[in-house]
Write a protein that holds these residues in place. Sequence first.
Motif, short mmCIF file in Angstrom:
data_model
loop_
_atom_site.label_atom_id
_atom_site.label_comp_id
_atom_site.label_asym_id
_atom_site.label_seq_id
_atom_site.Cartn_x
_atom_site.Cartn_y
_atom_site.Cartn_z
N ARG A 1 0.83 -1.20 0.00
CA ARG A 1 0.00 0.00 0.00
C ARG A 1 0.86 1.25 0.00
N ALA A 2 0.37 2.25 -0.69
CA ALA A 2 0.98 3.58 -0.66
C ALA A 2 -0.06 4.54 -0.09
N THR A 3 0.31 5.26 0.95
CA THR A 3 -0.59 6.22 1.59
C THR A 3 -0.02 7.62 1.43
N PRO A 4 -0.61 8.45 0.58
CA PRO A 4 -0.09 9.80 0.38
C PRO A 4 -0.17 10.64 1.65
N ILE A 5 0.91 11.34 1.93
CA ILE A 5 0.98 12.26 3.07
C ILE A 5 0.72 13.69 2.61
N GLY A 6 1.20 14.01 1.41
CA GLY A 6 1.00 15.34 0.87
C GLY A 6 1.49 15.41 -0.56
N SER A 7 1.15 16.48 -1.24
CA SER A 7 1.57 16.65 -2.64
C SER A 7 2.17 18.03 -2.82
N TYR A 8 3.02 18.15 -3.84
CA TYR A 8 3.71 19.42 -4.12
C TYR A 8 3.70 19.65 -5.62
N LEU A 9 3.13 20.76 -6.02
CA LEU A 9 3.05 21.12 -7.44
C LEU A 9 4.32 21.87 -7.83
N THR A 10 5.12 21.27 -8.68
CA THR A 10 6.39 21.89 -9.06
C THR A 10 6.30 22.68 -10.36
N ALA A 11 5.31 22.37 -11.21
CA ALA A 11 5.12 23.13 -12.45
C ALA A 11 3.70 22.90 -12.93
N TYR A 12 3.13 23.94 -13.60
CA TYR A 12 1.76 23.80 -14.06
C TYR A 12 1.46 24.73 -15.23
N THR A 13 0.80 24.16 -16.25
CA THR A 13 0.15 24.94 -17.29
C THR A 13 -1.23 24.32 -17.48
N ASP A 14 -1.99 24.85 -18.41
CA ASP A 14 -3.33 24.29 -18.64
C ASP A 14 -3.30 22.88 -19.21
N THR A 15 -2.17 22.48 -19.78
CA THR A 15 -2.11 21.16 -20.42
C THR A 15 -1.03 20.24 -19.85
N THR A 16 -0.17 20.74 -18.99
CA THR A 16 0.89 19.90 -18.41
C THR A 16 1.05 20.24 -16.92
N ALA A 17 1.58 19.29 -16.20
CA ALA A 17 1.81 19.52 -14.77
C ALA A 17 2.90 18.57 -14.29
N GLU A 18 3.60 19.00 -13.26
CA GLU A 18 4.57 18.15 -12.57
C GLU A 18 4.21 18.17 -11.09
N VAL A 19 4.00 16.99 -10.54
CA VAL A 19 3.54 16.87 -9.15
C VAL A 19 4.36 15.80 -8.44
N SER A 20 4.81 16.13 -7.23
CA SER A 20 5.50 15.16 -6.38
C SER A 20 4.56 14.77 -5.24
N VAL A 21 4.46 13.47 -4.98
CA VAL A 21 3.56 12.97 -3.94
C VAL A 21 4.40 12.23 -2.90
N TRP A 22 4.38 12.75 -1.69
CA TRP A 22 5.12 12.14 -0.58
C TRP A 22 4.26 11.06 0.04
N CYS A 23 4.81 9.85 0.18
CA CYS A 23 4.00 8.71 0.61
C CYS A 23 4.66 7.93 1.74
N SER A 24 3.81 7.30 2.51
CA SER A 24 4.21 6.26 3.45
C SER A 24 3.72 4.94 2.88
N GLY A 25 4.52 3.90 2.97
CA GLY A 25 4.14 2.63 2.37
C GLY A 25 4.18 1.47 3.35
N LEU A 26 3.39 0.44 3.04
CA LEU A 26 3.43 -0.83 3.77
C LEU A 26 3.71 -1.93 2.75
N PHE A 27 4.60 -2.84 3.13
CA PHE A 27 4.99 -3.88 2.17
C PHE A 27 5.47 -5.12 2.91
#
Length: 277
Positions: free
Chosen positions: A182-208
Amino acid sequence: MSYGGDGYDDERDRGVPSQTRTRLPEQDGFADRRPAASPGRSVVTIVGIVLILIAAIVFANRPDDSTGSDGGGTDDGNRPGANPTAPSGQQPVEGFTNGIPSGFPQSAEGAESAATNYAVALGGEGMFNAQERELIVTTISASDATAGLLQAFNADYSPAFNERVGIDADGNAPDGLTFVSRATPIGSYLTAYTDTTAEVSVWCSGLFGLAGTESLTPVRSSWFTINFTLAWENGDWKVTGSTQTEGPTPVPGDNRASGAQEIAEAVEEYGGFTYAR
């Protein structure tokens, strides 16, 4: 001894001699000389207090425009930045495609929500089964990126990797064990954005791992960040590329590690979430 006083029950205990008290008859000269309260003045005072309380409540609940109206991580909807953990007020998406949330709005907030839900899909047990993996990747990826992403994920989730984990080629755990991924998102960070493209980083905690008393690979926690590049395609955000990095990892707490049976039961009882800002 009384805790409400100074340690004595009455004046005799203090060593104070008793005194004679004389009660004078109530006469006009000894009557209470305090003026009677004015009804009009009391009403004015009460009304004034009520008005002050109402003004304080209105002031405390007035909208704060300093953070923007959309509740996202940008002041103008385009500048990258972190988002608060408080809900933005926008409702989560209602559509699903192959069990994965879809139909995200064409906005910075929508891109973050899409990336967060895609992180959950890519971190689940379905990625360890070839057919389910193809369905997941096809659902979340842009049309011109699907083949390349699927090839990369197939190389990562190979039968040899499944064997090292302790599951079979189809992602099934041995009898008596429960496979957990499982991946449980803790938060997200938008590093770049236009109307047609985006770059997003998602910080996660995982169980495995494998939950069960006979497990040789007990369930462990991990911390990682998935970095997505997204494109707007056919009315939704789709993945064009992704990478994963380790951390950020907080200092482990002092929690007692649960037993294998408790973990296995928790995995069966507690479901995941649909993420949306």
